[in-house]
Enzyme design. Structure first.
Site, short mmCIF file in Angstrom:
data_model
loop_
_atom_site.label_atom_id
_atom_site.label_comp_id
_atom_site.label_asym_id
_atom_site.label_seq_id
_atom_site.Cartn_x
_atom_site.Cartn_y
_atom_site.Cartn_z
N HIS A 239 18.55 -53.03 39.32
CA HIS A 239 19.28 -53.20 40.72
C HIS A 239 18.71 -51.89 41.53
O HIS A 239 19.40 -51.72 42.59
CB HIS A 239 20.76 -53.04 40.39
CG HIS A 239 21.57 -53.95 39.97
ND1 HIS A 239 21.36 -54.26 38.71
CD2 HIS A 239 22.45 -55.06 40.42
CE1 HIS A 239 22.40 -55.34 38.33
NE2 HIS A 239 22.75 -55.74 39.42
N GLU B 257 16.90 -68.45 40.43
CA GLU B 257 16.14 -68.02 41.27
C GLU B 257 14.95 -69.10 41.67
O GLU B 257 14.28 -69.16 42.75
CB GLU B 257 15.63 -66.75 41.16
CG GLU B 257 16.91 -65.74 41.19
CD GLU B 257 17.74 -65.79 40.09
OE1 GLU B 257 17.36 -66.48 39.08
OE2 GLU B 257 18.94 -65.19 39.91
N GLN C 59 19.63 -62.05 45.04
CA GLN C 59 20.71 -61.17 44.90
C GLN C 59 20.30 -59.58 44.76
O GLN C 59 20.94 -58.70 45.44
CB GLN C 59 21.80 -61.48 43.82
CG GLN C 59 23.11 -61.02 43.97
CD GLN C 59 24.11 -61.63 43.36
OE1 GLN C 59 24.26 -61.68 42.07
NE2 GLN C 59 24.77 -62.48 44.06
N PHE C 60 19.50 -59.38 43.93
CA PHE C 60 18.91 -57.94 43.97
C PHE C 60 17.41 -58.14 43.62
O PHE C 60 16.86 -59.17 43.00
CB PHE C 60 19.61 -57.24 42.74
CG PHE C 60 20.84 -56.89 43.19
CD1 PHE C 60 21.08 -55.47 43.57
CD2 PHE C 60 21.85 -57.38 42.66
CE1 PHE C 60 22.10 -54.91 44.07
CE2 PHE C 60 23.54 -57.01 43.12
CZ PHE C 60 23.47 -55.70 43.56
N SER D 238 14.49 -61.06 42.01
CA SER D 238 13.49 -61.87 42.56
C SER D 238 12.47 -62.38 41.46
O SER D 238 11.57 -63.24 41.64
CB SER D 238 12.91 -61.35 43.69
OG SER D 238 12.09 -60.19 43.54
N TYR D 239 12.14 -61.62 40.52
CA TYR D 239 11.03 -61.69 39.41
C TYR D 239 11.09 -63.36 38.89
O TYR D 239 10.01 -63.72 38.42
CB TYR D 239 11.20 -60.70 38.26
CG TYR D 239 10.94 -59.47 38.93
CD1 TYR D 239 10.23 -59.07 40.05
CD2 TYR D 239 11.50 -58.25 38.14
CE1 TYR D 239 10.23 -57.83 40.68
CE2 TYR D 239 11.28 -57.05 38.89
CZ TYR D 239 10.71 -56.72 39.94
OH TYR D 239 10.56 -55.27 40.43
C1 LIG Z 1 18.23 -63.29 37.05
C2 LIG Z 1 19.43 -62.82 37.66
N1 LIG Z 1 20.10 -63.24 38.71
C3 LIG Z 1 21.28 -62.87 39.33
C4 LIG Z 1 22.10 -61.78 38.58
C5 LIG Z 1 23.23 -61.37 39.44
N2 LIG Z 1 24.35 -61.72 38.55
C6 LIG Z 1 24.86 -60.67 37.66
S1 LIG Z 1 26.38 -61.67 36.71
C7 LIG Z 1 25.90 -63.00 37.67
C8 LIG Z 1 27.04 -64.33 37.25
C9 LIG Z 1 26.90 -64.35 35.69
O1 LIG Z 1 27.85 -65.52 35.70
P1 LIG Z 1 28.05 -66.01 34.14
O2 LIG Z 1 26.72 -66.38 33.39
O3 LIG Z 1 28.90 -67.05 34.16
O4 LIG Z 1 28.72 -64.64 33.00
P2 LIG Z 1 29.77 -64.08 33.54
O5 LIG Z 1 29.61 -63.07 34.75
O6 LIG Z 1 31.10 -64.95 33.94
O7 LIG Z 1 30.24 -63.35 32.54
C10 LIG Z 1 24.76 -62.85 38.40
C11 LIG Z 1 24.63 -64.05 39.36
C12 LIG Z 1 21.38 -61.25 37.46
N3 LIG Z 1 22.04 -60.24 36.69
N4 LIG Z 1 20.22 -61.86 36.91
#
Ligand SMILES: Cc1ncc(C[n+]2csc(CCOP(=O)(O)OP(=O)(O)O)c2C)c(N)n1
Ligand SMILES: Cc1ncc(C[n+]2csc(CCOP(=O)(O)OP(=O)(O)O)c2C)c(N)n1
Ligand SMILES: [Mg+2]
Ligand SMILES: [Mg+2]
Lengths: 353, 324, 353, 324
Positions: free
Chosen positions: D129, D60, D82-83, D87-88
């Site tokens: 969220h 982010e 995304q949520f 944004s923090y």
């Molecule tokens: C700081 C932050 N940004 C975005 C998200 C939204 N988000 C949740 S899971 C995910 C993907 C994570 O991918 P990965 O690290 O490969 O783990 P996996 O889900 O494949 O187990 C995202 C972008 C989040 N939870 N936290």
């Protein structure tokens, strides 16, 4: 000249001139004798101005000033390799780069005079971004800019400067990863000057900074940052590579911060004089001058002329800086928004009476 | 009676906390060998060793996150963020974890983290060295936020913050680091959650915190010459606010001016004003006035005195409120 | 058994069992036949529960649920190597790790039921940290915890799990750098499951994740994450190394997310069924079971018993989950502060009426 | 007349902005191939190509920082976080650069960044969220902040945000993504900086934004049955606030209730209350009431309806204010 970085050369930095100025590598880096003399001229000018700035700060004409003595080769050697349209994203310690880019020194120093934040010069005209204080935050800007340039079909390269300490920040990492995965036309130029305020680089990271590049999928190279020719060649190759569309390079230029972190810092609290003396002995200007003279590309008269020019320049900048007044108070309000809200207008009236 | 600078008193607070509780750790950028850019951690590493007082890489998120982990291991981290704006890279860790973790684990782990932040403006600093971040932190449920205005109270609040089982943000007014106060250091006295009435008065209450308290006191002295009797309240605890003092002063003086350096909009002054309206509406003789920084970025050094609430602006506001 | 990681083994992941279950390396990873059977039992249990959770979500008994089908070997193989006092910092997808650590599944699932955030189980008792949603933020916690453990003279190791996508966040980097420079007793365990929601790992980074380690000054290794033996051995070595005081290791376990990112995600929008089918063919459970049977460490009866036990367990968990009520409303207020301010007390009264 | 969901209207706004201005770029996590977790960017990549609509790594801070660099290169980035809570991690980039850069370069570069953030609670989401981050952004000078409450207004505000030369944070009420409204999409009409009176009334004004607007409208309907005539104002522009509407409604109805999901302390409701006191003190018949989320972390799904301002709480507050 090959434009592949000397990738994988290893922990021992790439070097063309030994500390005493004797060549240990191919000294033909593609520069004419005139250009080689320019390198010396810029380094002498930069050092002279740097010292003037420290004096100006002591005299109360600048606020805190971060000097760069010892880093002239790293800054001048790299900046000199840039093309007209390449864009630089600096930290707060790249005054020498700014000079080489043609940024007006008096305007630049308004930042340190406390009369304007960021970019009193026009960053788009000078292709030198605003001075950046929050560590490593300029790196994502550089990545975005590089992307924007490529989207426009330009072959200009984006150059981001940062220090050894900056590599510990998340923003360094996020930008480097974006550069790699988007194969951006970008050079990540780290001046490893041994220290981040009071933290020696050995306590900043257990890795070698140039080696980080591989983890992002692009080459890294470590150069002797006090060897202006080595720095120039490494930068020129990285720029070429980026221009060609082959993506970023991380350059780690090993140099040394001779002075304190800034005029507000007392470096004797955390480091040995002996270390500084050793660094002084590896002075980048003396090294290059000695080679330049020995190679017959310059003579003593040229050196003297450089120094005289530097004195005159420093005086001119001093005069300009001292003459710079505080900005008009209304600027505090007028530049915040292109389209300012009425409530801010009322505050403006309240403030300006 | 000893004379203390605020920097010296804070240093002493850390020194004493380290001595009293072997689980206290002090770390951050340049806090060890060099003793901190404001010397607040001077000498601590020499006294308590590199295991308990140590320098970190430039990684504010990493530092704040490591503090969370250290709490799980039973330590009490006292962390420095080098300057106000340099606490922003740690915002996600602070908002998502430092503030919420105790609730998440149903109190099984105390987030006994003290986050020291040299804050506010007034030192002709570079940009990002004059921010007033209290709104961000005071709005974040789960945190406590304090801002001392004098050396002795700085000692007290920092000791209390370190002893507190909850995370406390300590905003140290860097413009007042070298201000002096005489007296004995003590950690008891008004606690976190309590405001202090520093000067009595009947016509209007001036409320402030941090470096603005000195200006408010100066303003009260000037107003006294004009026969306006101004009460001065040092809020000191920005979260929680001291509702009892807010209510009492608003009722008793009927008129309130709140002063802060941060931009006005959604500044803590808005909360003070809103609460006072809730707590003492019928006693208010005039709207609560706000004398604040402008809704602009903190300006360059040469303009900062135009940005910060001046004694003139404070007095003007007080006069208007009294004349309302 | 050497406890050096197979460092530098390169891009080709370390593997003991081929996808068909035939051994291609030394299958003696130091586990007894009973322990080997335990590995299978946990994997079968975990998969069964994972599927039950997806069903529970479809029936409205859980909120969004992130399944881990396909990642059983990576999770069970690594978790099984942990010592009693080692501490795990998970993401939101480590239910199998939680099971192996002895975390009560019903308590764990309260997170996904929407009845409690973070850690309804006691993270200190289970030595399994609160479920963590903000990507990579658990990594600095792990670094701090590892430091705290070392300061106490413990030889316990801290294990941090994260995904391929998590490696793009600044927090990953800052924690990894702290781990390196402080030589922390820590294992950074990446499950590269090919995807971060809709982003394939090839668009997440141009580098190889295991190679990042070198830039932080510690070893990295890539293992076949669907080979439970290879995962176990790599983890055991990394734990030993950390326990000995030699610092962290980064393990990249190459696996695959068979299901969607979560029950809220429709993976057909961004990936081919063919890819998923290929991954199914490399199923980690089938692979290990086939070897276990062939090696004579287990028989069909054992396999059947595992499955029956798993069914019973899933039913028990289902019953427990469904029986979990909403928490008392006052908990919204009572756990925020150890020492709650009076104003919050007044809000509590206002809310509870 | 077409019926639009808010998600569909936002999607259309992006579609139209991309069509109209070739310098508009849309990027963020999962916005490309998958079309975003709320489908707001659905189909955009297929239509405008991977150069203009693209997925980013999970970074982010890197995304927000890249947007700043893109502005220097003359682009208009429309970025999705995304949520809310995600944004923090970008806070330092947003506060230090997105908000301040135009001032730093004296207007030579517009920070024409639109930061779309699905925000607020109410969807039984996982933790992080359901956050309401408007205080953090509205307090930050240099930003503009909007939060639409309906499909047609969401289209309008997003188009205006993208066209705005200043950085605009668009807080999209995720609980209302599937709410429907009939009418023609248009980008003209009330601009950023303007509130909208959605229902007229004389006894009290109810002010809200985002998903709370629907609850406030429901409350007004209930109050009408009790012969309390409640005016409803959708603030929509959280920074700048619409002082004219605040003042007029406070003067005309003399009683105000402000409703938001964020914790009460230093919530935007405090600013609304403080301004109203400043603008209409003599016309206020009662203190401005705040019906808000509690000063606690956003709770788990099973408690969220106890956290969010309910129609009951809103009606109660209105009744009290009217009876004051
Ligand atoms: C700081 C932050 N940004 C975005 C998200 C939204 N988000 C949740 S899971 C995910 C993907 C994570 O991918 P990965 O690290 O490969 O783990 P996996 O889900 O494949 O187990 C995202 C972008 C989040 N939870 N936290
Ligand atoms: C985010 C952030 N944290 C802390 C600081 C304070 N600070 C200013 S310079 C500096 C050291 C930077 O070290 P390095 O990157 O090596 O650059 P150098 O000063 O050596 O040129 C620090 C910690 C800052 N400016 N920004
Ligand atoms: Mg350095
Ligand atoms: Mg993944």
């Amino acid at each position: 000249m090959s434009d592949e970085p000397e990738h994988g050369a290893g922990t021992e930095p790439v070097r063309i001139l030994a500390p005493d100025g004797s060549p240990v590598g191919d000294a033909d880096v593609g520069l004419s004798p005139e250009e080689l003399r320019e390198l010396l001229r810029w380094m002498v000018l930069a050092r002279r101005l740097d010292r003037e700035c420290v004096a100006l700060q002591r005299q109360g004409e600048l606020t805190v000033y971060p000097g760069f003595e010892g880093q002239e080769a790293a800054q001048v050697g790299s900046a000199f390799a840039l093309g007209q349209l390449d864009f630089v994203w600096p930290t707060f310690r790249e005054l020498a780069v700014a000079l080489v880019r043609g940024v007006d020194a008096v305007q630049y120093l308004q930042y340190h005079r406390g009369t304007w934040h960021g970019g009193p010069y026009d960053p788009r005209a000078t292709r030198f971004g605003p001075i950046c204080i929050p560590i490593a935050t300029q790196l994502p800007h550089a990545a975005g800019y590089a992307l924007g340039q490529r989207l426009d079909g330009s072959d200009a390269v984006t150059m981001a400067y940062f220090g050894d300490g900056s590599t510990s920040e998340g923003d360094f990492h996020e930008a480097a990863n974006l550069a790699g995965v988007w194969r951006l036309p970008m050079v990540l130029f780290c001046q490893n000057n041994g220290w981040a305020i009071s933290l020696p680089s050995s306590e900043q990271t257990a890795g070698e900074i140039w080696r980080r590049a591989e983890g992002y999928g692009f080459p890294g190279v470590r150069v002797d940052g006090n060897d202006v020719l080595a720095v120039h060649r490494a930068t020129a190759r990285a720029l070429e590579r980026a221009r060609r569309g082959d993506g970023p390079t991380l350059i780690e230029a090993m140099t040394y911060r001779i002075g304190a972190h800034s005029t507000a810092d007392d470096a004797t609290r955390y480091r040995d004089d002996a270390e500084v003396e050793r660094a002084r002995a590896a002075d980048p200007i003396a090294r290059f001058r000695s080679w330049l003279l020995a190679a017959g590309h310059a003579d003593d008269r040229f050196v003297t002329a450089c120094e005289e020019q530097a004195d005159a320049f420093a005086l001119e900048v001093r005069t300009g800086v001292i003459a710079t007044p505080a900005p008009p108070a209304e600027w505090m309000f007028d530049w915040v928004y292109a389209d300012p809200p009425p409530s801010l207008g009322r505050q403006r009236d309240e403030a300006l009476g | 009676m000893t004379e203390w600078t605020m920097s010296g008193a804070l240093n002493r607070a850390l020194y004493d906390a380290l001595a009293e509780d072997p689980r206290v750790l002090v770390f951050g950028e340049d806090v060890g060998r060099s003793g901190g850019v404001f010397r607040v951690t001077d000498g601590l590493q020499a006294e308590y060793g590199e295991a308990r007082v140590f320098d970190t890489p430039i990684s504010e998120a990493g530092i704040a996150g490591a503090a969370v982990g250290l709490c799980f291991a039973g330590w009490r981290p006292v962390v420095e963020m080098q300057f106000d704006a340099f606490s922003y890279p740690a915002m996600e860790q602070v908002v998502d974890h430092v503030a919420k973790m105790r609730m998440r684990v149903r109190g099984r782990v105390d987030m006994s983290i003290t986050l020291r932040i040299p804050a506010f403006g007034g030192i002709k600093g570079k940009e990002h060295h004059g921010e007033s971040p209290e709104t961000y932190y005071a709005h974040t449920a789960g945190l406590k936020v304090v801002a001392p205005s004098s050396a002795l109270d700085a000692y007290r609040l920092l000791r209390q913050a370190i002893a507190d089982p909850d995370p406390v943000i300590v905003l140290e007014p860097k413009a007042r680091y070298w201000s002096k106060e005489s007296g004995e250091l003590a950690s008891d006295g008004p606690g976190i959650g309590n405001a202090r009435v520093l000067r009595d008065g009947e016509n209007v209450t001036l409320m402030a915190w941090g470096a603005m308290v000195a200006r408010v006191l100066d303003s009260a002295a000037i107003l006294a010459d004009e026969a306006i009797s101004a009460r001065v309240v040092d809020l000191r605890s920005l979260s929680p606010l001291d509702d009892a003092v807010l209510e009492r002063c608003a009722r008793e003086t009927g008129r309130v001016v709140v002063v802060h350096e941060a931009p006005r909009s959604v500044g803590l002054g808005a909360e003070v004003a809103a609460r006072i309206m809730e707590l003492a509406f019928d006693h208010l003789q005039a709207p609560v006035a706000r004398v604040t920084g402008w809704d602009t970025p903190y300006p360059p050094a040469s303009l900062e005195q135009l940005y910060l609430p001046s004694v003139e602006r404070i007095c003007d506001a007080a006069r208007k409120v009294v004349a309302y």
